[in-house]
Design an enzyme around this catalytic site. Structure first.
Site, PDB file in Angstrom:
ATOM      1  CD  GLU A  13      -2.555  -1.503   0.324  1.00  0.00           C
ATOM      2  OE1 GLU A  13      -2.906  -0.559  -0.396  1.00  0.00           O
ATOM      3  OE2 GLU A  13      -2.877  -2.671   0.145  1.00  0.00           O
ATOM      4  CB  CYS A  60      -3.614   1.433   6.731  1.00  0.00           C
ATOM      5  SG  CYS A  60      -2.283   0.346   6.247  1.00  0.00           S
ATOM      6  CB  CYS A  63      -2.692  -1.171   9.545  1.00  0.00           C
ATOM      7  SG  CYS A  63      -1.086  -1.093   8.804  1.00  0.00           S
ATOM      8  CG  HIS A  67      -5.877   2.521  11.622  1.00  0.00           C
ATOM      9  ND1 HIS A  67      -5.451   3.721  12.124  1.00  0.00           N
ATOM     10  CD2 HIS A  67      -4.957   2.151  10.694  1.00  0.00           C
ATOM     11  CE1 HIS A  67      -4.330   4.081  11.519  1.00  0.00           C
ATOM     12  NE2 HIS A  67      -3.999   3.132  10.652  1.00  0.00           N
ATOM     13  NE  ARG A 480       3.432  -1.363   7.861  1.00  0.00           N
ATOM     14  CZ  ARG A 480       2.720  -2.480   7.972  1.00  0.00           C
ATOM     15  NH1 ARG A 480       1.914  -2.651   8.992  1.00  0.00           N
ATOM     16  NH2 ARG A 480       2.819  -3.430   7.068  1.00  0.00           N
ATOM     17  CB  SER A 503       3.771   5.490   7.959  1.00  0.00           C
ATOM     18  OG  SER A 503       4.027   4.102   7.913  1.00  0.00           O
ATOM     19  CB  CYS A 547       2.297   0.713   6.105  1.00  0.00           C
ATOM     20  SG  CYS A 547       0.553   0.441   5.912  1.00  0.00           S
ATOM     21  CB  CYS A 550      -4.377   1.609   1.416  1.00  0.00           C
ATOM     22  SG  CYS A 550      -6.052   1.890   1.740  1.00  0.00           S
TER      23      CYS A 550
END
Lengths: 568, 186
Positions: A13, A60, A63, A67, A480, A503, A547, A550
């Site tokens: 992504e 994402c 992920c 979330h 991450r 990220s 990441c 997305c």
């Protein structure tokens, strides 16, 4: 001076773009940019906070659970809901199994090809590969005939002319250093890991239903009924199915991932000297061992400044701010101030070039990511941060496994502050969590055995029970890194929502003070043997497991001669 | 050889937060609302999960992927690709996001478990901007796409029974996926 643009750099992504200046075979400066706007905060305004997780889990692509859980924690924090022990354990199981699966996939399927040369694997001697495999692990799949079959399988795939996942790399690059046999071993485990993760992720089906997106989250607890005697509930049969998957995971990590990690690392020890980055580390901590606020966490929270492992500072979320000086956003009060996420603003203001473009204006705004700072310092988040904080805080098992890995490689703790340290920390964390999972399963089974079947705190479900105006924050350690959601609820609706994702901490641009973010700092000083093939930059960027939000998911048959689109 | 019933996987792909990008997921949701899914079929929301979707393919003889497809045709146009056309289509992508689906199909090849038949059905998107709603052109044609998926499924031996119409005009209810489940006992 050569200017290199790597776009995109992630194998999954996202839209991450790195610009780097190379001088004398080394990166002299670097800029990290996300070219994809992420604005779930805008969408969430006005929605029922109890539904926020269903939106945030789409932020994402890979992920989703993280979330969802963070959102639920933020709302629970705001309205005062207290999930019962079983909900905590179920969440720990979901989060830690996600972490284990995600780390294995990262190592083998997203990062290995930066270190492993597939084409070289095709020239490996299967008998010598068998010897190598047996010398580093008891893993049973290690015969000569097995490696012959793997070599043939990969050769057939390559001969089809579609390299697929192997098509993006720089085969034959001088920076690849593994002998052909080590390459073949890694390729074999690349394939085994695909199979293994396909099996292991079934634990999520048991915990959250058959749909690939878990449906069992609920503000105040979980929606997974637990009852040892009921077919439709999470029962003793489900416990034993999960136990089997967890034990298989642990064996795979112990006998495949860790030996591979150490074997590969032993050929790339010079990478303990590159990619250190900002040297500050931030961890929210994760895996509550008891219930309520201030519960002890299995992986502790804390902050390390300037690579100083002699002290771990307690984390104070009030010191978190976000800058937009170099981000395509604007703040009402001016773009040079940092705003705490609880008062955060999401007002896009794109001033970049019209795509396609060759260069970003890195003197001005150049990214869709904000620049989060802690006490005005850039912080690295993720597995390395977690292992460093746990190690420095005296976590017994983490100290043990880190000490073991350092001993095997014959390096000191300073080697951890590097690209290689990041790769190693991810593997060691996987081991520690794979070992820990079964304990939570036992705890759940014990509770069920004692007749404690509570999974949800209903007392705060009705919005009438909420304060008219309330705020909350939810924190989580995602694969991450540190993830935080902040929510402001007014009259039962979301008035403001802010996410600070791992990220963003790691890949964000420079701040108002001109301090580079962790990616930007980590890339500087990396060698670049061939500016046309910046493999070394990819190694460092991928070591963070990038990441991004997305993005767009569109298939494009245009310009492909093989393709005829039938319009019907 | 004994005839065992063929098993079908319908997998909706895309991001619900990016307008028409999520049309595959909207289509899957609509199928669940309008039809009873037979025992030999699974209709799943794959989102943008990429490699993590590998386990969904287990035991599937036939696969229908439902997704947004870029083509030189008006927004909302129905596009169908099959067999060897599918893999290059997902590889020749507009964005790196697509790598997830390409990797997924490659992984199936590598594992020797590529389904016997893979069909890609979708609509040409109009908007990929941040929005939880579909564009008008795609929203208008979504029922056609759903009908086409059900038709293909029937051809592959999976009969989807239409549920009793929920509204006087036969339309499906508004898309409601983004609501969490109610707690038990409420």
């Amino acid at each position: 001076m050569t200017h290199i643009v790597v776009d995109p750099v992630t194998r999954i992504e996202g839209h991450l773009r790195i610009e780097a200046e190379v001088d004398g075979g080394q990166v002299s400066d670097a800029w990290s940019s996300s070219t994809m706007f992420r604005g779930v905060e805008i969408i969430l305004k006005g929605h029922d906070p109890r539904d926020a997780w269903a939106f945030t889990q789409r932020i994402c692509g890979v992920c989703t659970t993280v979330h969802a859980i963070t959102s639920i924690r933020a709302v629970e924090n705001a309205i005062g809901a207290e999930p019962p022990p079983n909900a905590r354990i179920l969440r720990n199981l979901i989060m830690a199994s996600q972490m284990v699966q995600d780390h294995v996939v990262h190592f083998y399927h997203l990062h290995a090809l930066d270190w492993v040369d597939i084409v070289s694997a095709l020239s490996a001697d299967p008998a010598a590969t068998a010897n190598l495999a047996q010398s580093i692990s008891d893993w049973p799949l290690s015969s000569r005939s097995y490696f012959t079959s793997i070599r043939n399988r990969v050769a057939a795939f390559v001969e089809r002319g579609q390299l697929g996942p192997f098509g993006n790399a720089y085969w034959g690059h001088s920076a690849y250093r593994l002998p052909p046999e080590a390459n073949l071993l890694a390729v074999a485990h690349y394939l085994e890991a695909l199979d293994w993760q396909r099996e292991f992720i079934k634990i999520h089906a048991i915990l959250g239903g058959k749909n690939p997106h878990l449906q069992s989250f609920l503000v105040g607890g979980m929606a997974t009924p637990v009852d040892p005697d009921k077919q439709a509930s999470l029962n003793m049969t489900s416990i034993s199915a999960m136990r089997k998957l967890i034990q298989q995971a642990r064996t795979f990590v112990e006998q495949v991932y860790i030996p591979d990690l150490l074997a590969v690392a032993s050929f790339y020890k010079d990478w303990a000297g590159y990619g250190a980055g900002v040297g500050n580390y931030l961890v929210y901590g994760e895996y509550p061992e008891t219930d309520g606020d201030g519960a002890p966490l299995y992986l502790p929270s804390g902050v390390i400044r300037n690579r100083d492992l002699s002290q771990v500072e307690p984390l104070d979320p009030a010191k978190i701010t976000e800058y937009v000086t170099h981000s395509w956003f604007e703040y009402d009060g001016g773009d040079d101030q940092g705003l705490p996420p609880a008062q955060g603003e999401t007002q896009p203001n794109y001033t970049g070039p019209e795509p396609p473009y060759e260069r970003l204006n890195t003197d001005g705004k150049y990214s869709w990511l904000k620049s989060p700072r802690y006490d005005n310092l850039p912080m690295e988040v993720g597995p390395l941060a977690r292992m460093l904080v746990a190690y420095a805080a005296g976590h017994p098992r983490v100290q043990e496994v880190v000490g073991y890995a350092l001993g095997q490689l014959g390096v000191g703790p300073e080697a951890l502050f590097s690209t290689l340290g990041r790769v190693a920390a991810r593997g060691l964390e996987t081991l520690v969590l794979a070992e820990k999972l079964e304990g939570w399963l036992d705890e759940l089974a014990d509770n069920m055995g004692r007749g404690d079947l509570r999974i949800h705190d209903n007392s705060k479900w009705d919005p009438k029970s909420w304060p008219k105006d309330c705020t909350g924050a939810g924190f989580h350690e995602a694969p991450r890194g540190a993830l935080g959601h902040w929510v402001h609820i007014v009259d039962g609706e979301i008035a403001n929502y802010q996410c600070v994702v791992p990220s963003t901490w790691n890949a964000g641009p420079r701040d108002a003070m001109g301090q580079p973010g962790p990616y930007e700092a980590a890339i500087v000083g990396n060698p670049v043997a061939d500016p046309e093939k910046p493999l070394e930059i990819l190694r460092t960027v991928h070591s963070f497991d990038p990441c991004m939000a997305c993005g767009v998911h569109v298939l494009d048959p245009q310009g492909n001669e093989l393709m005829k689109v039938r319009v019907q | 050889m004994a005839d065992s019933p063929r098993s079908l996987l319908v997998l909706g792909l895309g991001n619900l937060l990016c307008a028409d990008d999520g049309l595959g997921v909207h289509a899957v949701e609509s199928i669940h609302q309008r039809f009873e899914v037979p025992g030999n079929a699974r209709v799943l929301d794959g989102g943008t999960l990429g490699l993590s979707l590998l386990s969904c393919f287990e035991g599937a003889d036939d696969v229908i992927l439902v997704d947004a497809i870029a083509a030189e045709a008006p927004s909302g146009t129905l596009v169908r690709l099959e067999g060897d056309e599918v893999a290059p289509a997902v590889r020749n992508r507009l964005s790196c996001h697509q790598i997830g689906v390409a990797d997924l199909l490659d992984a199936l090849v590598l594992l020797g478990s590529y389904p016997e038949r893979v069909i890609l059905l979708g609509l040409v998107p109009e908007s990929l901007e941040l929005d939880t709603n579909l564009s008008p052109a795609v929203a208008r044609n979504l029922p056609n796409l759903v009908g086409r998926v059900v038709e293909e499924a029937t051809r592959l031996g999976c009969e989807f029974q239409a549920r009793e119409s929920l509204r006087p005009d036969g339309s499906a209810p508004a898309y409601t996926r983004c609501f969490g489940p109610a707690p038990r006992g409420m």
